[in-house]
Motif scaffolding. Structure first.
Motif, PDB file in Angstrom:
ATOM      1  N   LEU A 298      -4.610  -2.585  -4.527  1.00  0.00           N
ATOM      2  CA  LEU A 298      -3.655  -2.929  -3.479  1.00  0.00           C
ATOM      3  C   LEU A 298      -3.931  -2.146  -2.200  1.00  0.00           C
ATOM      4  CD1 LEU A 298      -0.455  -3.106  -5.691  1.00  0.00           C
ATOM      5  CD2 LEU A 298      -1.617  -5.036  -4.607  1.00  0.00           C
ATOM      6  N   ALA A 299      -4.328  -0.889  -2.345  1.00  0.00           N
ATOM      7  CA  ALA A 299      -4.689  -0.099  -1.167  1.00  0.00           C
ATOM      8  C   ALA A 299      -5.942  -0.665  -0.511  1.00  0.00           C
ATOM      9  CB  ALA A 299      -4.904   1.363  -1.554  1.00  0.00           C
ATOM     10  N   GLY A 300      -6.916  -1.087  -1.324  1.00  0.00           N
ATOM     11  CA  GLY A 300      -8.154  -1.640  -0.787  1.00  0.00           C
ATOM     12  C   GLY A 300      -7.938  -2.950  -0.050  1.00  0.00           C
ATOM     13  N   ILE A 301      -7.074  -3.808  -0.595  1.00  0.00           N
ATOM     14  CA  ILE A 301      -6.755  -5.069   0.077  1.00  0.00           C
ATOM     15  C   ILE A 301      -6.081  -4.794   1.413  1.00  0.00           C
ATOM     16  CG2 ILE A 301      -5.356  -7.168  -0.038  1.00  0.00           C
ATOM     17  CD1 ILE A 301      -5.812  -7.125  -3.084  1.00  0.00           C
ATOM     18  N   SER A 302      -5.185  -3.818   1.428  1.00  0.00           N
ATOM     19  CA  SER A 302      -4.492  -3.460   2.661  1.00  0.00           C
ATOM     20  C   SER A 302      -5.455  -2.903   3.697  1.00  0.00           C
ATOM     21  CB  SER A 302      -3.398  -2.433   2.374  1.00  0.00           C
ATOM     22  OG  SER A 302      -2.708  -2.087   3.547  1.00  0.00           O
ATOM     23  N   ASN A 303      -6.477  -2.204   3.241  1.00  0.00           N
ATOM     24  CA  ASN A 303      -7.466  -1.668   4.180  1.00  0.00           C
ATOM     25  C   ASN A 303      -8.272  -2.778   4.842  1.00  0.00           C
ATOM     26  OD1 ASN A 303      -6.746   0.959   3.735  1.00  0.00           O
ATOM     27  ND2 ASN A 303      -8.316   1.345   2.207  1.00  0.00           N
ATOM     28  N   THR A 304      -8.385  -3.924   4.172  1.00  0.00           N
ATOM     29  CA  THR A 304      -9.098  -5.064   4.746  1.00  0.00           C
ATOM     30  C   THR A 304      -8.227  -5.817   5.740  1.00  0.00           C
ATOM     31  OG1 THR A 304     -10.405  -5.285   2.724  1.00  0.00           O
ATOM     32  CG2 THR A 304     -10.343  -7.181   4.184  1.00  0.00           C
ATOM     33  N   SER A 305      -6.970  -6.014   5.372  1.00  0.00           N
ATOM     34  CA  SER A 305      -6.026  -6.691   6.273  1.00  0.00           C
ATOM     35  C   SER A 305      -4.638  -6.182   5.938  1.00  0.00           C
ATOM     36  CB  SER A 305      -6.079  -8.211   6.100  1.00  0.00           C
ATOM     37  OG  SER A 305      -5.682  -8.576   4.801  1.00  0.00           O
ATOM     38  N   GLY A 306      -3.830  -5.953   6.938  1.00  0.00           N
ATOM     39  CA  GLY A 306      -2.490  -5.429   6.722  1.00  0.00           C
ATOM     40  C   GLY A 306      -2.345  -4.085   7.387  1.00  0.00           C
ATOM     41  N   SER A 307      -2.809  -3.024   6.718  1.00  0.00           N
ATOM     42  CA  SER A 307      -2.776  -1.700   7.336  1.00  0.00           C
ATOM     43  C   SER A 307      -3.901  -1.541   8.341  1.00  0.00           C
ATOM     44  CB  SER A 307      -2.904  -0.615   6.255  1.00  0.00           C
ATOM     45  OG  SER A 307      -1.795  -0.630   5.393  1.00  0.00           O
ATOM     46  N   HIS A 308      -5.042  -2.118   8.033  1.00  0.00           N
ATOM     47  CA  HIS A 308      -6.204  -2.039   8.914  1.00  0.00           C
ATOM     48  C   HIS A 308      -6.786  -3.439   9.108  1.00  0.00           C
ATOM     49  CE1 HIS A 308      -5.991   2.277   8.398  1.00  0.00           C
ATOM     50  NE2 HIS A 308      -6.062   2.130   7.096  1.00  0.00           N
TER      51      HIS A 308
ATOM     52  N   ARG B  67       0.832  -1.196   0.000  1.00  0.00           N
ATOM     53  CA  ARG B  67       0.000   0.000   0.000  1.00  0.00           C
ATOM     54  C   ARG B  67       0.873   1.255   0.000  1.00  0.00           C
ATOM     55  NH1 ARG B  67      -4.894   2.263   3.850  1.00  0.00           N
ATOM     56  NH2 ARG B  67      -4.508   4.427   3.318  1.00  0.00           N
ATOM     57  N   THR B  68       1.890   1.279   0.866  1.00  0.00           N
ATOM     58  CA  THR B  68       2.762   2.448   0.947  1.00  0.00           C
ATOM     59  C   THR B  68       3.440   2.723  -0.384  1.00  0.00           C
ATOM     60  OG1 THR B  68       3.187   2.027   3.291  1.00  0.00           O
ATOM     61  CG2 THR B  68       4.765   3.424   2.129  1.00  0.00           C
ATOM     62  N   LEU B  69       4.021   1.685  -0.979  1.00  0.00           N
ATOM     63  CA  LEU B  69       4.810   1.855  -2.194  1.00  0.00           C
ATOM     64  C   LEU B  69       3.950   2.047  -3.436  1.00  0.00           C
ATOM     65  CD1 LEU B  69       7.423  -0.904  -1.379  1.00  0.00           C
ATOM     66  CD2 LEU B  69       7.972   1.523  -1.679  1.00  0.00           C
ATOM     67  N   CYS B  70       2.873   1.267  -3.524  1.00  0.00           N
ATOM     68  CA  CYS B  70       2.064   1.264  -4.750  1.00  0.00           C
ATOM     69  C   CYS B  70       0.745   2.011  -4.583  1.00  0.00           C
ATOM     70  CB  CYS B  70       1.788  -0.170  -5.184  1.00  0.00           C
ATOM     71  SG  CYS B  70       3.274  -1.142  -5.501  1.00  0.00           S
ATOM     72  N   GLY B  71       0.003   1.683  -3.529  1.00  0.00           N
ATOM     73  CA  GLY B  71      -1.297   2.302  -3.335  1.00  0.00           C
ATOM     74  C   GLY B  71      -1.223   3.777  -3.008  1.00  0.00           C
ATOM     75  N   ASP B  72      -0.254   4.161  -2.176  1.00  0.00           N
ATOM     76  CA  ASP B  72      -0.091   5.565  -1.799  1.00  0.00           C
ATOM     77  C   ASP B  72       0.821   6.331  -2.750  1.00  0.00           C
ATOM     78  OD1 ASP B  72      -1.727   5.076   0.332  1.00  0.00           O
ATOM     79  OD2 ASP B  72      -0.117   4.919   1.809  1.00  0.00           O
ATOM     80  N   GLY B  73       1.376   5.638  -3.748  1.00  0.00           N
ATOM     81  CA  GLY B  73       2.127   6.317  -4.802  1.00  0.00           C
ATOM     82  C   GLY B  73       3.562   6.673  -4.480  1.00  0.00           C
ATOM     83  N   LEU B  74       4.170   6.051  -3.467  1.00  0.00           N
ATOM     84  CA  LEU B  74       5.544   6.408  -3.127  1.00  0.00           C
ATOM     85  C   LEU B  74       6.515   6.058  -4.245  1.00  0.00           C
ATOM     86  CD1 LEU B  74       7.563   7.532  -1.143  1.00  0.00           C
ATOM     87  CD2 LEU B  74       7.606   5.311   0.036  1.00  0.00           C
ATOM     88  N   ILE B  75       6.323   4.925  -4.916  1.00  0.00           N
ATOM     89  CA  ILE B  75       7.202   4.568  -6.029  1.00  0.00           C
ATOM     90  C   ILE B  75       7.108   5.617  -7.129  1.00  0.00           C
ATOM     91  CG2 ILE B  75       7.498   2.960  -7.951  1.00  0.00           C
ATOM     92  CD1 ILE B  75       6.946   0.685  -6.105  1.00  0.00           C
TER      93      ILE B  75
END
Length: 280
Positions: free
Chosen positions: A142-152, A54-62
């Motif tokens: 990828l951000a949505g998956i992380s919101n389900t499990s991982g980040s949240h 999520r950080t690298l791809c979903g939040d656009g850091l890359i």
């Protein structure tokens, strides 16, 4: 459109170039550490992988790092795009590859993240009769998956995550498989980007891919006029996959399970439909 609170300079300041540099290097190091642990079988490591994706791809850091430091956007090749129709229940596509595949499309890492990843139909309202189709890019997915499990730890689990299981791929559900598949490719891209940035000592280890003996590169589930579910997909084994039987995919919908098995024999793949069965 007015700027959101976090974009307003009277509330916050924009990260400096050095801070962006540090964010990117540190996130990349954390990512490869957790991805290595995941591939070694460490319990719950996938949750950390999801969070860093999520950080690298979903939040656009890359993408920010590539633009800020004028890095070479890594070349990727994507599978067939998701196929949308009025009867689509779920479709997934544009999976990334490092080398050209049959009928693949050349793009870049940032181009892939912007491309459609999945289209799925959601039902709700009174009696569950209201239907709407949602399109998600890879960065959004990828951000949505992380919101389900991982980040949240979401209180609500999307049906497309729990009902589509790729049990031949070590009992992963579809979300887990997509994260794993994408993470393996992103790791190689990060190695190139960090090396170009002068941070070769912090570059990922470039784990070998593919990870699994079988893969799924495109999926389309749709319902006909009688509400029967149909399954179409592109997938199979890799060169070097040992002969044997592999469960490729299982899909659950409306209390029924359908899927395909694969038999690898003499370097060839044979696909077999499994009998439809009732599941609780």
């Amino acid at each position: 459109m007015p700027k959101s609170r976090h974009q307003r300079q009277d509330w916050n300041r924009k990260a400096s170039k050095q801070e962006t540099y540090d964010y990117f290097v540190r996130a990349s190091v954390r990512f490869t550490r957790h991805f290595t642990s995941y591939r070694e079988g460490e319990f719950a490591a996938i949750d950390d992988v999801v969070a860093l994706m999520r950080t690298l791809c979903g939040d656009g850091l890359i993408a920010r790092a590539i633009e800020t430091f004028e890095l070479t956007d890594p070349v990727l090749y994507t599978s067939k795009a998701p196929e949308r129709s009025a009867t689509t229940h779920l479709t997934v596509g544009n999976l990334p590859f490092l080398i050209e595949q049959s009928e693949s499309t050349q793009t870049t890492l940032t181009g892939w993240l912007k491309s459609p990843a999945a289209i799925f139909t959601e039902t709700g309202g009174s009696g569950g009769k209201q239907r709407s189709q949602r399109i998600r890019s890879w960065s959004d997915l990828l951000a949505g998956i992380s919101n389900t499990s991982g980040s949240h730890a979401s209180e609500w689990i999307p049906k497309w995550i729990e009902e589509t299981r790729l049990v031949g791929i070590d009992t992963l559900n579809l979300a887990g498989y997509l994260v794993e598949f994408a993470a393996a490719v992103v790791e190689h891209c990060l190695a190139d980007l960090l090396t170009e940035l002068g941070e070769a000592e912090h570059a990922p280890n470039r784990h070998p891919i593919p990870i699994r003996p079988v893969n799924l590169a495109w999926l389309h589930l749709y319902l006909d006029d009688q509400k029967l579910m149909h399954l179409e997909f592109f997938g199979g084994s890799h060169e070097g996959t040992p002969d044997g039987k592999y469960t490729l995919i299982r899909v659950r919908q409306g209390g029924l399970e359908v899927g395909m098995d694969l038999i690898r024999s003499g370097g060839r793949d044979l696909l077999f439909s499994i009998p439809v069965r009732t599941v609780s």
